[in-house]
Design a protein around this motif. Sequence first.
Motif, mmCIF file in Angstrom:
data_model
loop_
_atom_site.group_PDB
_atom_site.id
_atom_site.type_symbol
_atom_site.label_atom_id
_atom_site.label_comp_id
_atom_site.label_asym_id
_atom_site.label_seq_id
_atom_site.Cartn_x
_atom_site.Cartn_y
_atom_site.Cartn_z
ATOM 1 N N GLY A 160 0.816 -1.218 0.000
ATOM 2 C CA GLY A 160 0.000 0.000 0.000
ATOM 3 C C GLY A 160 0.847 1.265 0.000
ATOM 4 O O GLY A 160 0.486 2.260 -0.614
ATOM 5 N N PHE A 161 1.999 1.204 0.682
ATOM 6 C CA PHE A 161 2.915 2.347 0.682
ATOM 7 C C PHE A 161 3.422 2.612 -0.733
ATOM 8 O O PHE A 161 3.463 3.751 -1.193
ATOM 9 C CB PHE A 161 4.111 2.087 1.604
ATOM 10 N N THR A 162 3.801 1.544 -1.420
ATOM 11 C CA THR A 162 4.313 1.663 -2.784
ATOM 12 C C THR A 162 3.243 2.206 -3.722
ATOM 13 O O THR A 162 3.518 3.089 -4.542
ATOM 14 C CB THR A 162 4.816 0.295 -3.284
ATOM 15 N N ASP A 192 3.245 3.618 14.827
ATOM 16 C CA ASP A 192 4.648 3.625 14.408
ATOM 17 C C ASP A 192 4.794 3.774 12.894
ATOM 18 O O ASP A 192 5.853 4.151 12.405
ATOM 19 C CB ASP A 192 5.351 2.340 14.841
ATOM 20 N N GLN A 193 3.762 3.489 12.134
ATOM 21 C CA GLN A 193 3.804 3.574 10.679
ATOM 22 C C GLN A 193 3.348 4.939 10.153
ATOM 23 O O GLN A 193 3.402 5.189 8.954
ATOM 24 C CB GLN A 193 2.916 2.482 10.065
ATOM 25 N N TRP A 234 2.688 9.319 5.817
ATOM 26 C CA TRP A 234 2.746 10.696 5.335
ATOM 27 C C TRP A 234 3.834 10.851 4.280
ATOM 28 O O TRP A 234 3.643 11.544 3.287
ATOM 29 C CB TRP A 234 2.994 11.673 6.477
ATOM 30 N N ALA A 235 4.985 10.196 4.478
ATOM 31 C CA ALA A 235 6.089 10.298 3.517
ATOM 32 C C ALA A 235 5.705 9.718 2.158
ATOM 33 O O ALA A 235 6.205 10.169 1.127
ATOM 34 C CB ALA A 235 7.323 9.586 4.059
ATOM 35 N N CYS A 236 4.821 8.738 2.134
ATOM 36 C CA CYS A 236 4.412 8.106 0.874
ATOM 37 C C CYS A 236 3.248 8.812 0.211
ATOM 38 O O CYS A 236 2.843 8.440 -0.884
ATOM 39 C CB CYS A 236 4.069 6.640 1.115
#
Length: 161
Positions: free
Chosen positions: A88-90, A114-115, A120-122
Amino acid sequence: MLIDRNGLPAEDVWTYLGADTPIPVDAANESCQQSVLPLDAWLAANERGAAPAGIRVQGHDDPERIAALLPQLELVVIEFPKTRDGRGFTLAKFLRDKWNFQGAIRAAGPLLPDQLAMLWACGFDSLLSSSEVPTARWREAALAAQARAGRPRTLLARLTA
């Protein structure tokens, strides 16, 4: 519960429909437009001219298939089947960077505070959290992520700051 970029609960104006929920043919209907459908149900509704502005996809769905739909969408909800599944991040990173999607991207599933910084970065804007995770934990994670973002990342940058 919807969590915003600050780690705070937010009002969710979207309605999440199941694959078998009938959709009115009147696509101009505001309640229809503020709805989210699973990918296959969204494609079927789109063929009838009644696709809502939100879609729910899985991290394993083909990004190329989703990219063609982006001009019609305001919200993409990416479901994480488990906490250690990073697809999902990708997918979110592809939507933002490769296809320049300007709409909202929302995470859903058993995610952990923790994720949050990685979400936010992705490119995620918000997340749907279960009520099992206390709201205070999301706020703490957001504050920690904001503090880390303000610090230089490399040793050289830290030494020369």
